[in-house]
Enzyme design. Structure first.
Site, PDB file in Angstrom:
ATOM      1  N   LYS A 122       0.879  -1.310  -0.064  1.00  0.00           N
ATOM      2  CA  LYS A 122       0.047   0.003  -0.196  1.00  0.00           C
ATOM      3  C   LYS A 122       0.888   1.463  -0.025  1.00  0.00           C
ATOM      4  CE  LYS A 122      -4.298  -1.817   2.100  1.00  0.00           C
ATOM      5  NZ  LYS A 122      -3.652  -3.343   2.378  1.00  0.00           N
ATOM      6  N   GLU A 206      -2.682   6.842   7.935  1.00  0.00           N
ATOM      7  CA  GLU A 206      -3.238   7.938   7.059  1.00  0.00           C
ATOM      8  C   GLU A 206      -4.567   8.557   7.827  1.00  0.00           C
ATOM      9  OE1 GLU A 206      -4.203   5.693   3.413  1.00  0.00           O
ATOM     10  OE2 GLU A 206      -6.256   5.260   4.235  1.00  0.00           O
ATOM     11  N   HIS A 241     -14.448  -3.624   8.476  1.00  0.00           N
ATOM     12  CA  HIS A 241     -13.621  -3.336   7.107  1.00  0.00           C
ATOM     13  C   HIS A 241     -13.846  -4.213   5.972  1.00  0.00           C
ATOM     14  CE1 HIS A 241     -11.520   0.073   9.187  1.00  0.00           C
ATOM     15  NE2 HIS A 241     -11.359  -1.207  10.170  1.00  0.00           N
ATOM     16  N   ARG A 298      -6.894  -7.745  -9.203  1.00  0.00           N
ATOM     17  CA  ARG A 298      -7.823  -9.041  -9.618  1.00  0.00           C
ATOM     18  C   ARG A 298      -9.352  -8.585  -9.795  1.00  0.00           C
ATOM     19  NH1 ARG A 298     -10.216  -9.029  -4.624  1.00  0.00           N
ATOM     20  NH2 ARG A 298      -9.352  -8.174  -2.951  1.00  0.00           N
TER      21      ARG A 298
END
Length: 680
Positions: A122, A206, A241, A298
């Protein structure tokens, strides 16, 4: 990636369950032979039976079967498969596996190695997107991984923040941190989960947007420099999540914003030389600004909603691009038609923090499929939901010409989905889809937490009609059962074949006990004759109900209960699993348990302290020692089961007397984890 001159004649699917079945269906349509792979747990599974051939990989744990890339390659070579479709999960984003395919001259139906590697981290992905001028959420994704450096970044940008593992996905290794005081605990937990799930505990942090929507763009690129976006999906409704209900197109999306996000997604894909199907995920803020979150290299679980509104088969697109063909459509040839929802049907207990469930699907009846309703599944009646894999049973996808009509299709289809043998989230999905906020598009990624009371129906006052309906259903069911028994006996008029509560010189009275949300309600149902028929006087003997007797009539037709309560006629869809009864109403689903005579409900949670393992799993961490004094709700142990962490907490103040397990131990569901002495 190879550039084949013609379509593959045989492919291997390196996956299981519904995605393997999904790929097989398209391959069949295209005249392509398929090879399945399987573990011990999947020896008799649907995907194995559907494929033209199947190769055994190894024992049930995925790390000993589906994750062994060398074994998968060997299976492809043995069967002469020219290409491998990885599905999603398992090896789908594994750059090393993609490299192995390349070395063996087997086409990997997905992006090239470099693209997987670029998006596999990430933090690296954010650096690439920053250079490509794709908007990013403020944050830190640097190489210095010391807690002090990452905490300083969090302090500087202000709380709340989101800690995320740079590897993997599915909500693993991710924690919201709301204040500086919570940082260290959240950081340690996220790193531990990331290490366990991905073998890599590298973290980024973040800024956490408080009312964002999760909007993702479906992109497709071929080997000839062409790229398109197939519009967007709103995946904001999530738990742990992980996505729960997805829809396409996203609501309240202007044409200008759609084009802007779509072009940013293509820019993201081109920045890494992408090929095949990919999804660029964005956070969309309330002011219309959007930020790159990550790219999934994907096919996505929720790809069917895009297929429903675009009329395209994305698996067919994948196969054609992998075989070296150009994209089937240009951007100008793609258009949105109608609206679609996908609801993920899971074996899990939504009322118990979405704890995964295992068991045998003793009864399984999905809604009837049509142009409006599609069911993607990998299981049949009689199959087992095992501890080894994700507990998703199916994906329920619906389509109609607009959002309102599609939502009506979804709620109706959920009432028609009948599953017994394992606990499922169908009731939870129905309640969620019928909340006013969801209907009115008041949705962001915190939806479930914000509307918890609406979704879980914790307000007992809503039972004014539902409780009498459940009682009436029970009495009518008994009468129906007696009629069937009487028809099959030599003496149909025997009093033993009646269930009208007949007593000599007494009222025909049924005394029932029904439980809802762990509260027990005594209900009296008195049967009265009226001409050739019957009506019922129903009284609920509970302080929460006003002292009144309801005049009720009703009949059962299939899974429908038609009732008249004090002249008010209505109906409900009913499902029953043993003593558990569910009423599906316009304002949600209501679950009751019929307590058989002489059987009370006893909550052993406090007595046992909640200190038994909720299911089979692995002990991740033991946070206390024998002899420690602990306080109520203090975390004691962390158990990992079915890809999720479960924290075992102290049921009250007390002393830990004995520990029965240590970190790394396998734990059987229901076993005692520790001896606990409650303080008086």
């Amino acid at each position: 990636m190879t550039h084949a001159q013609k379509m593959f004649s045989k492919i291997l699917i390196a996956n299981r369950g519904e995605i393997a079945c999904r790929v097989i269906n398209t391959a069949r349509k295209m005249g392509i032979l398929t090879v399945a792979v399987y573990s011990d747990a999947d020896a008799n599974s649907l995907h194995v039976n559907m494929a033209d051939e199947a190769i055994y990989l190894g024992p049930s744990p995925s790390r000993e079967s589906y994750l062994l890339g060398e074994n998968v390659i060997a299976a492809a070579k043995k069967t002469g498969a020219q290409a491998i479709h990885p599905g999603y999960g398992f090896l789908s984003e594994n750059a090393e596996f993609c490299r192995l395919c390349e070395q063996e001259n087997i086409t990997f139906i997905g992006p090239p190695v470099a693209a997987i590697e670029a998006m596999g981290s990430k933090s690296a992905a954010k650096s690439i997107m920053e250079q490509a001028q794709v908007p990013l959420v403020p944050g830190y994704h640097g190489d210095d991984q010391t807690e002090a450096v990452i905490k300083k970044a969090a302090d500087d940008m202000g709380y709340p923040v989101l800690l995320k593992a740079t590897a993997g996905g599915g909500g693993k290794g991710m924690r919201q941190v709301w204040s500086e005081a919570e940082f260290s605990e959240g950081f340690a937990a996220a790193k531990r989960e990331a290490k366990s799930s991905f073998g890599d505990d590298t973290m980024l942090v973040e800024k956490y947007l408080t009312q964002p929507r999760h909007v993702e763009i479906q992109v497709f690129c071929d080997n000839h420099g062409n790229a398109v976006y197939l519009f967007e999906r709103d995946c904001s409704v999530q738990r742990r999540h992980q996505k729960v209900i997805e829809e396409a197109p996203a609501f309240n999306m202007s044409a200008a914003l759609r084009a802007q996000m779509g072009e940013s997604a293509i820019k993201s894909a081109k920045a890494i030389g992408y090929q095949g199907a990919g999804t660029v995920e964005f956070l969309l803020d309330v002011d219309g600004s959007f930020y790159f979150m990550e790219m999934n290299t994907r096919l996505q679980v929720e790809h069917p909603v895009t297929e429903m509104i675009s009329g395209q088969d994305l698996v067919e697109w994948q196969l054609r691009v992998a075989a070296g063909e150009r994209l089937p459509k240009t951007q100008d040839e793609l258009a949105i038609n109608g609206h679609a929802f996908e609801a993920r049907i899971y074996a899990e207990d939504a009322n118990n923090d979405f704890l995964p469930a295992t068991g045998t699907l003793s009864f399984l009846q999905p809604p009837e499929e049509s142009e409006h309703v599609r069911v993607d599944t990998g299981v049949r009646q009689g199959d087992e939901v095992s501890v080894y894999y994700d507990p998703m049973i199916a994906k329920l996808i619906v389509w109609d010409e607009n959002r309102e009509k599609a939502l009506q299709r979804l709620t109706k289809a959920l009432t028609e989905y009948k599953i017994n043998g394992v606990t499922t989230n169908i009731d939870f999905l129905y309640n969620l889809a019928t909340t006013p906020a969801f209907i009115n598009q008041d949705i962001d990624t915190g939806f479930i937490e914000k509307h918890h009371s609406d979704i879980f129906h914790s307000n007992e006052q809503t039972l004014a009609d539902e409780l009498p309906m459940a009682a009436l259903y029970l009495v009518l069911s008994l009468a129906e059962k007696a009629q069937i028994a009487a028809a099959n006996t030599t003496d149909p008029y025997s009093p033993w074949n009646t269930t009208n509560a007949w007593r000599l010189n007494e009222a025909h009275l049924h005394q029932l006990f029904l439980s809802h949300n762990e509260i027990e309600y005594p209900v009296n149902v008195e049967q009265k004759r009226q001409g050739t028929g019957s009506y019922y006087l129903i009284t609920v003997n509970h302080p929460q109900f006003a002292e009144r007797t309801l005049d009720c009539q009703g009949r059962i037709e299939g899974d429908k209960l038609h009732v008249s309560i004090d002249g008010h006629r209505s109906q409900a869809t009913i499902t029953r699993d043993g003593d558990n009864i569910s009423l599906y109403r316009q304002n949600g689903v209501f679950n009751f348990t019929y307590i058989q005579p002489d059987c009370g409900i006893h909550d052993d949670h406090e007595q046992q302290g909640g200190l038994t393992a909720p299911m089979n799993g692995t002990m991740v961490s033991v946070l206390i020692n024998a002899g420690d004094k602990v306080v109520k709700d203090q975390p004691l142990m962390i158990l990992e089961a079915m890809k999720m962490e479960h924290t075992i907490k102290a049921p009250s103040d007390g002393v830990v007397e004995t520990l029965y397990y240590k970190a790394g131990d396998m734990v059987d569901g229901g076993c005692e984890l520790l001896a606990f002495n409650t303080e008086d």
